[in-house]
Design a protein around this motif. Sequence first.
Motif, short mmCIF file in Angstrom:
data_model
loop_
_atom_site.label_atom_id
_atom_site.label_comp_id
_atom_site.label_asym_id
_atom_site.label_seq_id
_atom_site.Cartn_x
_atom_site.Cartn_y
_atom_site.Cartn_z
N LYS A 42 -17.41 -12.16 -0.22
CA LYS A 42 -16.78 -12.77 -1.38
C LYS A 42 -16.67 -14.27 -1.14
N ILE A 43 -17.08 -15.05 -2.12
CA ILE A 43 -16.97 -16.51 -2.03
C ILE A 43 -15.67 -16.91 -2.73
N LYS A 44 -14.76 -17.53 -1.99
CA LYS A 44 -13.44 -17.89 -2.50
C LYS A 44 -13.35 -19.38 -2.85
N LEU A 45 -14.48 -20.02 -3.05
CA LEU A 45 -14.51 -21.45 -3.28
C LEU A 45 -13.72 -21.85 -4.52
N LYS A 46 -13.82 -21.08 -5.59
CA LYS A 46 -13.12 -21.41 -6.83
C LYS A 46 -11.62 -21.50 -6.61
N ASP A 47 -11.08 -20.61 -5.81
CA ASP A 47 -9.64 -20.64 -5.52
C ASP A 47 -9.24 -21.95 -4.85
N ILE A 48 -10.05 -22.40 -3.90
CA ILE A 48 -9.76 -23.65 -3.18
C ILE A 48 -9.86 -24.84 -4.13
N VAL A 49 -10.92 -24.88 -4.91
CA VAL A 49 -11.14 -25.99 -5.85
C VAL A 49 -10.01 -26.06 -6.86
N ASP A 50 -9.62 -24.91 -7.40
CA ASP A 50 -8.52 -24.88 -8.37
C ASP A 50 -7.22 -25.35 -7.74
N ALA A 51 -6.94 -24.89 -6.54
CA ALA A 51 -5.69 -25.25 -5.86
C ALA A 51 -5.63 -26.75 -5.55
N ARG A 52 -6.78 -27.34 -5.28
CA ARG A 52 -6.80 -28.76 -4.92
C ARG A 52 -6.95 -29.68 -6.13
N GLY A 53 -7.29 -29.10 -7.27
CA GLY A 53 -7.42 -29.90 -8.48
C GLY A 53 -8.62 -30.84 -8.49
N ILE A 54 -9.63 -30.52 -7.74
CA ILE A 54 -10.84 -31.35 -7.71
C ILE A 54 -11.80 -30.84 -8.79
N SER A 55 -12.47 -31.75 -9.46
CA SER A 55 -13.40 -31.34 -10.51
C SER A 55 -14.71 -30.88 -9.87
N ASN A 56 -15.42 -30.04 -10.60
CA ASN A 56 -16.72 -29.56 -10.12
C ASN A 56 -17.67 -30.74 -9.94
N ARG A 57 -17.59 -31.70 -10.82
CA ARG A 57 -18.47 -32.87 -10.74
C ARG A 57 -18.18 -33.67 -9.47
N GLN A 58 -16.89 -33.88 -9.17
CA GLN A 58 -16.51 -34.61 -7.96
C GLN A 58 -16.97 -33.88 -6.71
N LEU A 59 -16.77 -32.57 -6.69
CA LEU A 59 -17.15 -31.80 -5.51
C LEU A 59 -18.66 -31.79 -5.33
N ALA A 60 -19.39 -31.60 -6.41
CA ALA A 60 -20.86 -31.60 -6.32
C ALA A 60 -21.35 -32.93 -5.77
N PHE A 61 -20.77 -34.03 -6.24
CA PHE A 61 -21.18 -35.36 -5.77
C PHE A 61 -20.84 -35.53 -4.28
N ALA A 62 -19.60 -35.20 -3.91
CA ALA A 62 -19.15 -35.40 -2.53
C ALA A 62 -19.92 -34.51 -1.55
N ALA A 63 -20.27 -33.29 -1.97
CA ALA A 63 -20.97 -32.36 -1.09
C ALA A 63 -22.49 -32.46 -1.23
N GLN A 64 -22.95 -33.40 -2.05
CA GLN A 64 -24.38 -33.63 -2.27
C GLN A 64 -25.09 -32.35 -2.70
#
Length: 81
Positions: free
Chosen positions: A13-35
Amino acid sequence: MDDFFNVQYGSIKIKLKDIVDARGISNRQLAFAAQMQRSQLKAYLDNNVTRFDADVLARLCTVLDCQISDILEFIPPAKDK
């Protein structure tokens, strides 16, 4: 011998959405930062990845300052009774 061929392995199970939601980071920001491509990130967020990319997971862990176990969880197979 029949039990040998009827093995169930469980799933990941990939729990990434839970982490992203909890931290309030946008998908766009994360995609950019993680290349990552946003479509690739969406697959991870939707728990829709069949082959994990070690480099992607390392980048996500670095950007989110977390451990791999925070992102991935092994779900054991159901035990027959």
